[in-house]
Structure formats: C-alpha cells, structure tokens
Design an enzyme around this catalytic site. Structure first.
Site, short mmCIF file in Angstrom:
data_model
loop_
_atom_site.label_atom_id
_atom_site.label_comp_id
_atom_site.label_asym_id
_atom_site.label_seq_id
_atom_site.Cartn_x
_atom_site.Cartn_y
_atom_site.Cartn_z
N THR A 22 0.83 -1.20 0.00
CA THR A 22 0.00 0.00 0.00
C THR A 22 0.87 1.26 0.00
O THR A 22 2.07 1.17 0.21
CB THR A 22 -0.85 -0.09 1.28
OG1 THR A 22 -1.71 -1.19 1.14
CG2 THR A 22 -1.65 1.13 1.59
N ARG A 44 -14.03 -7.86 -0.59
CA ARG A 44 -13.36 -7.64 0.70
C ARG A 44 -12.85 -6.19 0.80
O ARG A 44 -12.33 -5.62 -0.14
CB ARG A 44 -12.18 -8.62 0.80
CG ARG A 44 -11.27 -8.43 2.01
CD ARG A 44 -10.04 -7.64 1.64
NE ARG A 44 -9.07 -7.63 2.75
CZ ARG A 44 -8.01 -6.83 2.79
NH1 ARG A 44 -7.78 -5.98 1.81
NH2 ARG A 44 -7.18 -6.88 3.81
N GLY A 102 -10.31 -3.78 3.17
CA GLY A 102 -9.25 -3.89 4.19
C GLY A 102 -9.29 -2.73 5.18
O GLY A 102 -10.30 -2.06 5.35
N THR A 134 0.11 -0.09 6.93
CA THR A 134 0.20 -1.01 5.80
C THR A 134 0.47 -2.41 6.31
O THR A 134 1.26 -2.60 7.24
CB THR A 134 1.30 -0.59 4.79
OG1 THR A 134 1.39 -1.60 3.78
CG2 THR A 134 2.66 -0.40 5.43
N GLY A 138 -4.56 -6.27 6.45
CA GLY A 138 -5.61 -5.35 6.90
C GLY A 138 -6.56 -5.88 7.96
O GLY A 138 -6.99 -5.13 8.84
N1 ASP Z 1 -3.46 -3.00 4.41
C1 ASP Z 1 -3.84 -3.28 3.04
C2 ASP Z 1 -5.06 -4.13 3.05
O1 ASP Z 1 -5.16 -5.02 3.87
C3 ASP Z 1 -2.77 -3.98 2.30
C4 ASP Z 1 -1.40 -3.37 2.40
O2 ASP Z 1 -1.14 -2.56 3.25
O3 ASP Z 1 -0.56 -3.73 1.60
O4 ASP Z 1 -5.88 -3.94 2.21
#
Ligand code: ASP
Length: 368
Positions: free
Chosen positions: A234, A262, A264, A285, A288
């Site tokens: 992210t 879904r 996050g 990040t 999630g």
């Molecule tokens: N936190 C993000 C999610 O779960 C993914 C990420 O941070 O890479 O959607």
C-alpha cells in the site's frame, strides 16, 4: 415614558463625561494600549505558528522485502519514485501549504506509478479486477473521508478528500463512490487502466500456490507465509504543516486474490489512517484484517493521549506487541505534533522515506 427614559440616560452619560473626563481619558488610553498589546502578542503567536516545524513521512508498503530478492535497478526505481513523491509534499509544506494538500499530492505520485499497490499498480482480486480503497483524515478537526471498492477512479485518495470536504459522509463504496467521483469532476478511467503484467502474474502465482496448499490442508493456505506475505504494498503519507496541522492518508489496491468485495483497513478510519493534532498522524500497511481488529492507527494515538507516552513507544507497543501477538504483520508510519517521526514494522521490510524541515531526505527499504 419612553422619552423620559431616553432623556434620563443621556443626562447620566453627559454627567459622567463632564465629571470624569480625566478618568475616561485614562480608560481610553488603557484600552488602546491593551488592544495594541493583544495585536502584538497575536502577531508573535502567528509568527511562532508560521515558523513552526514541518515534516513529512511516506510508505510504499510493508512485507517480505528482502535485499537478496531485489536487483540494484529495481531498488533504484523504488528509491527514485519515493524521493519524487516525498519532495512534492515537502515543497508544498515548505511554501506554507497545508498538510492536506501535501498528503494528497504526494500520494497521487505513488498512485500514478505502477510500482506501488495503489492506483495504477493496484493488485488484482480473485476475479481479476482491481478494487481500490483510500482514506484521509485531518488532525485539526478530526474530519475524515474514505472510499472502498472503487474500480474506475484514477486517484482514490483525491476521491477520499472530496468525500471529506464535499459530502456529509465519511465512507463511500463501489458504484456510489464512482458516481460521486464523476459529480466532483475527478478523472475517471476505464478499469483496464489498472492492468499491469506484474500484478496479474502475481495473482496467477498466488492462485496456483493456494491451489496446491489447499489440496493438502484447507486451513494452512491462510497461514502460509508465502501466500500471506506476498500480498502487500500500500502507499501512505503523514504530514505536519507550518500551522501545526497533521494530515494522514492511505491508498491501496488491497490484498492480491481478495474475494467477495473484501475491504481492508486502508479506508477504515482508526485502523488504516488516523490523525489528531493533539497526538499524532498514522498511516498503516499490512494484513488489513489484523489492523482493523487491533484498531491500530487509533490505538497508537490513544496510547499517547491516555498514557502520555511518546509516539515511538506507542507505535512500538502496538506493532511489536499487540499486532504481533494477534498474528498480524505490517507496519505504520507516523508523525507527532512536534514533527517526531516513526517507522515501525514487524515485516522484513517497508518502503519508506522522510524529509525534515531542513530538506534532508532519507529513504529506506529493509530492516536496519
Ligand atoms: N493493508 C492493506 C489491506 O489489507 C494492504 C497493504 O497494506 O498492503 O488492504
């Protein structure tokens, strides 16, 4: 009766004026000097405000990022883009701009790059589509905006900002969010804009791996380190402007192979993003689901507020103890009102960068 009262009041004023001319002069002198002092102290205050520190931090995702798997060329590409992005925000802040502008414009640069899992480089869902989430929050008024599951908005963070400033809502999702984006005049693209070979191949790889693990044991697919750690990436930004206002923002394509629309943590205020001028700004990040369950971003702010501990200690406790004990992986970046920075993660790496008010840029990828 009315005429009598008017005459009476005007006679009283005349009497006071005649008898106390001296006292009145003194009163006016004191009044003028007080208001002058007030103006001067206001100016000092404003001057103090304007000379306040400013700072900015960004991340480009956490996960199994190992030096041994990274070519020099790839590393340089990431570093160059992180630098380009953070300098956009830095220049806004340096010229007296708001942290809100700095966060949005910095994230836009990363969203427009195929390198990160946000905007152009968003990962694929199980159904081979791209569904993006984003959120933004301002610490001076605890205002926030977020979007989830958008498929055709070029810059989801800009849409999150519009939700915050131009609607009565905090979180919009799916087609409603797209409709609002059109109304707000944001750039709408064909969903094919988000196609990248790299992300598509990652999806195929994960699906194959998942299939082979699932053939063995259904549950272990969820816990397989290769599957769970390869999904992240992210982007996020936290900025503190010269007026002491903190803004935090996060934008993502979510997790590769996500199903059933879904959503996050990234668009969830308090989990993926949080900002409060009195405490800190945070962008998360990682996996999630765990960040939602741990209300990670808000927990860091709450620990500062309730326990009176530092941003560094709060972030360390939430990531290294609480999140880790839950089984979650990932990290956060953050800034407090004094411009202290934090980068805390329990994964092998996190793309991250900072610039202080002296213009010193620091970019890191691995755990050091
Ligand atoms: N936190 C993000 C999610 O779960 C993914 C990420 O941070 O890479 O959607």
């Amino acid at each position: 009766m009315y005429t009598f009262l008017c005459k009476f009041v005007s006679n009283v004023i005349k009497y006071i004026f005649m008898k106390n001319r001296f006292l009145l002069s003194i009163f006016f002198l004191v009044f003028i000097s007080c208001s002058h002092t007030e103006n001067t102290s206001d100016k000092v205050k404003n001057k103090q405000k304007q000379t306040n520190k400013f700072a900015i931090v960004i991340h480009g995702g956490a996960g199994t990022i190992l030096k041994k798997n990274m070519s020099v060329e790839k590393e340089q590409k990431y570093k160059a883009k992180l630098k380009e992005a953070i300098l956009v925000g830095y220049n806004i802040l340096k010229n007296g701009g708001t942290s809100l502008d700095a966060v949005e414009k910095t994230i836009n640069v990363m969203e427009d790059s195929p390198l990160f899992n946000a905007g152009k480089g968003a990962v694929f869902t199980h159904d081979e589509t791209n569904e993006m989430d984003a959120s933004i929050m301002t610490g001076n008024d605890l205002n926030a905006g977020a979007v989830a599951g958008v498929t055709n908005v070029k810059n989801p963070i800009s849409l999150a900002r519009k939700v915050m400033t131009n609607s009565n809502h905090v979180l919009l999702y799916g087609s409603g969010a797209s409709e609002f984006a059109k109304e707000q005049g944001l750039t709408i693209v064909d969903p094919s804009y988000f196609y990248t070979d790299k992300r598509f191949k990652s999806l195929q790889k994960i699906k194959e791996k998942e299939k082979s693990v699932l053939d063995h044991d259904e549950k272990s697919a969820f816990y397989d380190p290769d599957i769970k750690n390869s999904k992240y990436g992210t982007v996020g930004c936290v900025a503190l402007d010269k007026n002491g206002n903190i803004t935090a923002g996060t934008s993502t394509g979510g997790m590769t192979n996500k199903r059933w629309h879904r959503i996050g943590d990234s668009p969830i205020i308090g989990a993926g993003t949080y900002a409060n001028n009195a405490t800190c700004g945070i962008s998360s990040t990682g996996w999630g689901e765990y960040f939602i369950r741990g209300v990670v971003a808000h927990d860091i702010s709450a620990q500062i507020e309730y326990k009176g501990i530092s941003l560094k200690d709060a972030a360390k406790d939430v990531i290294q103890n609480k999140l880790t004990n839950l089984g979650g992986t990932g990290g956060v970046i953050g800034l407090d009102k004094k411009g202290n920075m934090v980068f805390e993660f329990n994964t092998a790496g996190m793309y991250r960068a900072s610039v202080n008010d002296k213009g010193e840029v620091v970019i890191k990828i691995y755990k050091q």
